[in-house]
Each structure stands twice: as C-alpha cells, then as structure tokens.
Scaffold this motif. Structure first.
Motif, mmCIF file in Angstrom:
data_model
loop_
_atom_site.group_PDB
_atom_site.id
_atom_site.type_symbol
_atom_site.label_atom_id
_atom_site.label_comp_id
_atom_site.label_asym_id
_atom_site.label_seq_id
_atom_site.Cartn_x
_atom_site.Cartn_y
_atom_site.Cartn_z
ATOM 1 N N ILE A 3 0.858 -1.188 0.000
ATOM 2 C CA ILE A 3 0.000 0.000 0.000
ATOM 3 C C ILE A 3 0.891 1.234 0.000
ATOM 4 C CG2 ILE A 3 -1.769 1.270 1.267
ATOM 5 C CD1 ILE A 3 -2.649 -1.371 2.480
ATOM 6 N N HIS A 4 0.563 2.214 -0.816
ATOM 7 C CA HIS A 4 1.339 3.450 -0.870
ATOM 8 C C HIS A 4 1.248 4.186 0.465
ATOM 9 C CE1 HIS A 4 1.912 2.921 -5.097
ATOM 10 N NE2 HIS A 4 0.612 2.867 -5.302
ATOM 11 N N ASN A 5 2.383 4.657 0.978
ATOM 12 C CA ASN A 5 2.357 5.438 2.205
ATOM 13 C C ASN A 5 2.403 6.923 1.864
ATOM 14 O OD1 ASN A 5 5.041 6.067 1.576
ATOM 15 N ND2 ASN A 5 5.809 4.275 2.717
ATOM 16 N N GLU A 6 2.562 7.752 2.868
ATOM 17 C CA GLU A 6 2.474 9.195 2.667
ATOM 18 C C GLU A 6 3.653 9.737 1.866
ATOM 19 O OE1 GLU A 6 2.013 11.012 6.430
ATOM 20 O OE2 GLU A 6 0.007 10.218 6.786
ATOM 21 N N THR A 7 4.756 8.967 1.799
ATOM 22 C CA THR A 7 5.928 9.452 1.076
ATOM 23 C C THR A 7 5.910 9.031 -0.396
ATOM 24 O OG1 THR A 7 7.230 7.489 1.660
ATOM 25 C CG2 THR A 7 7.301 9.363 3.180
ATOM 26 N N SER A 8 4.881 8.346 -0.810
ATOM 27 C CA SER A 8 4.815 7.884 -2.195
ATOM 28 C C SER A 8 4.725 9.067 -3.146
ATOM 29 C CB SER A 8 3.600 6.973 -2.399
ATOM 30 O OG SER A 8 3.736 5.795 -1.640
ATOM 31 N N VAL A 9 5.391 8.942 -4.277
ATOM 32 C CA VAL A 9 5.368 10.013 -5.269
ATOM 33 C C VAL A 9 4.000 10.054 -5.935
ATOM 34 C CG1 VAL A 9 7.842 9.774 -5.704
ATOM 35 C CG2 VAL A 9 6.235 8.495 -7.109
ATOM 36 N N ASN A 10 3.571 11.260 -6.327
ATOM 37 C CA ASN A 10 2.298 11.402 -7.038
ATOM 38 C C ASN A 10 2.502 11.819 -8.487
ATOM 39 O OD1 ASN A 10 3.032 14.062 -6.766
ATOM 40 N ND2 ASN A 10 1.520 14.505 -5.181
ATOM 41 N N GLU A 11 3.776 11.948 -8.904
ATOM 42 C CA GLU A 11 4.069 12.226 -10.302
ATOM 43 C C GLU A 11 5.488 11.776 -10.628
ATOM 44 O OE1 GLU A 11 3.794 16.392 -11.084
ATOM 45 O OE2 GLU A 11 5.753 16.820 -10.213
ATOM 46 N N PHE A 12 5.717 11.556 -11.924
ATOM 47 C CA PHE A 12 7.042 11.185 -12.401
ATOM 48 C C PHE A 12 7.545 12.262 -13.359
ATOM 49 C CE2 PHE A 12 5.120 6.992 -11.455
ATOM 50 C CZ PHE A 12 6.092 6.495 -10.586
ATOM 51 N N ILE A 13 8.857 12.224 -13.599
ATOM 52 C CA ILE A 13 9.487 13.120 -14.577
ATOM 53 C C ILE A 13 10.108 12.248 -15.670
ATOM 54 C CG2 ILE A 13 11.285 14.834 -14.974
ATOM 55 C CD1 ILE A 13 10.945 15.711 -12.070
ATOM 56 N N LEU A 14 9.644 12.417 -16.894
ATOM 57 C CA LEU A 14 10.171 11.673 -18.028
ATOM 58 C C LEU A 14 11.380 12.425 -18.594
ATOM 59 C CD1 LEU A 14 6.764 10.785 -19.730
ATOM 60 C CD2 LEU A 14 8.299 9.170 -18.596
ATOM 61 N N LEU A 15 12.529 11.787 -18.600
ATOM 62 C CA LEU A 15 13.745 12.451 -19.057
ATOM 63 C C LEU A 15 13.774 12.643 -20.568
ATOM 64 C CD1 LEU A 15 16.461 10.757 -16.793
ATOM 65 C CD2 LEU A 15 15.122 12.835 -16.398
ATOM 66 N N GLY A 16 13.014 11.828 -21.303
ATOM 67 C CA GLY A 16 12.917 12.001 -22.748
ATOM 68 C C GLY A 16 14.207 11.660 -23.472
ATOM 69 N N PHE A 17 14.377 12.269 -24.670
ATOM 70 C CA PHE A 17 15.542 11.984 -25.501
ATOM 71 C C PHE A 17 16.750 12.845 -25.113
ATOM 72 C CE2 PHE A 17 11.829 11.151 -28.253
ATOM 73 C CZ PHE A 17 12.037 9.802 -28.495
ATOM 74 N N THR A 18 16.505 14.140 -24.939
ATOM 75 C CA THR A 18 17.586 15.078 -24.664
ATOM 76 C C THR A 18 17.013 16.327 -24.005
ATOM 77 O OG1 THR A 18 19.363 16.405 -25.659
ATOM 78 C CG2 THR A 18 17.372 16.108 -26.958
ATOM 79 N N SER A 19 17.877 17.073 -23.311
ATOM 80 C CA SER A 19 17.461 18.341 -22.700
ATOM 81 C C SER A 19 18.017 19.536 -23.464
ATOM 82 C CB SER A 19 17.939 18.401 -21.239
ATOM 83 O OG SER A 19 19.352 18.265 -21.171
ATOM 84 N N HIS A 20 18.731 19.290 -24.552
ATOM 85 C CA HIS A 20 19.313 20.373 -25.344
ATOM 86 C C HIS A 20 18.214 21.088 -26.126
ATOM 87 C CE1 HIS A 20 21.799 22.493 -28.278
ATOM 88 N NE2 HIS A 20 22.838 22.257 -27.474
#
Length: 309
Positions: A3-20
């Motif tokens: 079961i998810h606790n209070e510290t569970s993340v509610n979103e993710f960050i997709l790094l994708g192909f590149t940040s340039h």
C-alpha cells in the motif's frame, strides 16, 4: 499487496531523448512528422480494407487490426511526448503514467498475437489453399482476433496491477520518453525481483510462443514452396510472405531486446534507444511495407483515387 504510504510520489518526470533546446526543436519537428505519417498511413490501410470488397479476407482483416493497434499505440505516446517537447515540461501524474504503461503493454502483447495469426493465415493460404475460404472465413477471423485482444488485455492488466501496488517513494525520474514497464520498475522502493521474474515469464509466453508459432508456420510454408514446380508460383508465395516477415523482424528484434534481457542502468539506456524503433518507426513503416509490396492494396488505392478524381 503493498500500500502506498504518505511518502509515495504522485508524479514522475520523463527524461525524454535530450534536454538540449536545439535538439528538442529538431526532434519535435521529426516526431510530429512521424506522428502524422503514422496516422495517415494506418488510417488509409483501414479505410481501403473497409471499402474494397476484394480485401475482405483474413489476411487484410488482420492487417487492418495491426493498423488499428498502431494508431491506438501512437495516440497513447505521441500527444503527450509532443506536448512535453513543445512546452519543455516533463511531468506526468502517477495515475496517468500507470494508465500509459497498461495501454502500451496491451498494444504490444496484442500485436504479438496478431502477428502470429497473420503467419497462420499465410500457412493456410499456401499449404491448404483449397480449404482457405472455409478455415479462414470472416467469422472465424473475428473470433481469433477477439481472442488476441482479450489475451493482450488480461496479460497487461496482470502486470499493471502488480506494478501499481509497488511503493514509489523517490526518486521519480524515469529514464525514458514514456512510462514503459522496465523503466518504471527501476524506481520502485523495494526489491522487484519477483515482478521481474513475472515479466520475464510473461515475455517468454507473449513474445516467444507467438514467435515460435511464426517460425513453425514458415518452416511448413518453405517446405511447400520449395516443392512447387512453377517458378512463378514460388515467387508469388514468397512475395505474399515477405511483407509479414519484414514486419515480424522489425518488431521482434527490438521489443525482445527490451523485455528479454537482465535489467541494468546500461541496459536501460539501450532499451530506450531500441524502443524508438518499435514505438516510433515500426508503426510508421508498416503501412509502407504492406502497400508498396502488395498489388491488392495498391489496386484498391488506385480504385479509390479514380473514383475521387
């Protein structure tokens, strides 16, 4: 289950192909072009199969199913990916990520089953041509395709239920351009050995059993083709199989790389590159492969264009 606790993340960050920034703009243009070509090409295949009575056979019915899967999978990935590239944001909610993961597993598994059915269709057409209209009548084709869709749905649901109940308490950066199962599992806060074993077992069933069925079908087809006395007959038989073999090779060579090897940080980067082919390029190339090498599809297209003009 966990079961998810209070510290569970509610979103993710997709790094994708590149940040340039410059590369981001180039990739945005390229991916938008691939997206539009994929939608147009696969929609055209479905339309031609629908309107031309000559294409109302098992082979083209399964091709239309494959095109629909390509459109569906494209809609799951591309709009969000293009938005992230254009807005330079990369956040995705936990629920949206799990939904994307589930739907992509569903599409991938179903496509494996459909490709196996297409091999069986070619086997019946070449090895038992006189019985083809009886064995591959449309009602049977619809039932077999329905079984493929249901099989994909239940297998994907099983993996998603297991994944969604793992605790994710950080980090929340996914080294991918969409929420794919192996990449998401890298972020779980506990040992995922059991679920990785489950993924491998399902991958063997969903990937290798259909692939084995395809290989066996083509062994029988090759035996019959090489026994033909007519060179024209052999050429025609090989031509009808070449398109399917091309699609199978493109799809299985990349998706097997992702799901049938041990997970590691190095493998994760390689898997992201491999997924470009079966997520971005394979759906775009499938209509081209089928239309350029298929006289019936080209004939249906010319017929429709003639009516329009």
């Amino acid at each position: 289950m966990w079961i998810h606790n209070e510290t569970s993340v509610n979103e993710f960050i997709l790094l994708g192909f590149t940040s340039h920034p410059t590369l981001q703009r180039i990739l945005l243009t390229l991916c938008l072009a691939i997206y539009l070509i994929t939608l147009f090409g696969n929609s055209l295949i479905i339309f031609l199969v629908w309107v031309d009575s000559r294409l109302h056979t098992g082979m083209y019915f399964f091709i239309a199913n494959l095109s629909f899967l390509d459109i569906f999978g494209t809609q799951i990935i591309f709009p969000q990916m293009l938005f992230h590239m254009a807005s330079r944001t990369s956040n995705i909610s936990f629920n949206r990520c799990m939904a994307q993961l589930n739907l992509m597993l569903f599409c991938g598994m179903t496509e494996c089953f459909i490709l196996a059915l297409m091999a069986y269709d070619r086997y019946v057409a070449i090895c038992q041509p006189l019985r083809y209209p009886t064995i591959m009548r449309m009602q049977v084709c619809i039932q077999m395709a329905g079984a493929c869709w249901l099989g994909g749905f239940f297998n994907a649901a099983a993996l998603t239920v297991v994944t969604i109940n793992f605790p994710f308490c950080g980090p929340n950066r996914i080294n991918h351009f969409f929420c794919e199962e192996p990449a998401v599992l890298q972020l779980a806060c506990m040992d995922t050995y059991i679920v990785k074993v489950l993924i491998f077992a399902l991958s063997v069933i969903v990937l290798m059993l259909p692939f084995t069925f395809i290989v066996i079908s083509y062994i029988h087809i090759a035996r019959v083709v090489f026994s033909m006395h007519s060179a024209t007959g052999r050429q025609r038989a090989f031509s009808t199989c070449a398109t399917h073999l091309t699609v199978v090779t493109l799809y299985y060579s990349t998706i097997s790389f992702t799901y049938l090897q041990p997970q590691s940080e190095r493998a994760a980067e390689q898997e992201k590159k491999a997924s470009i082919f079966y997520i971005l390029f394979s759906p775009m190339l499938n209509p081209v492969i089928y239309s350029l090498r298929n006289k019936d599809v080209k004939g249906a297209l010319f017929k429709v264009m003639g009516k329009v003009s």
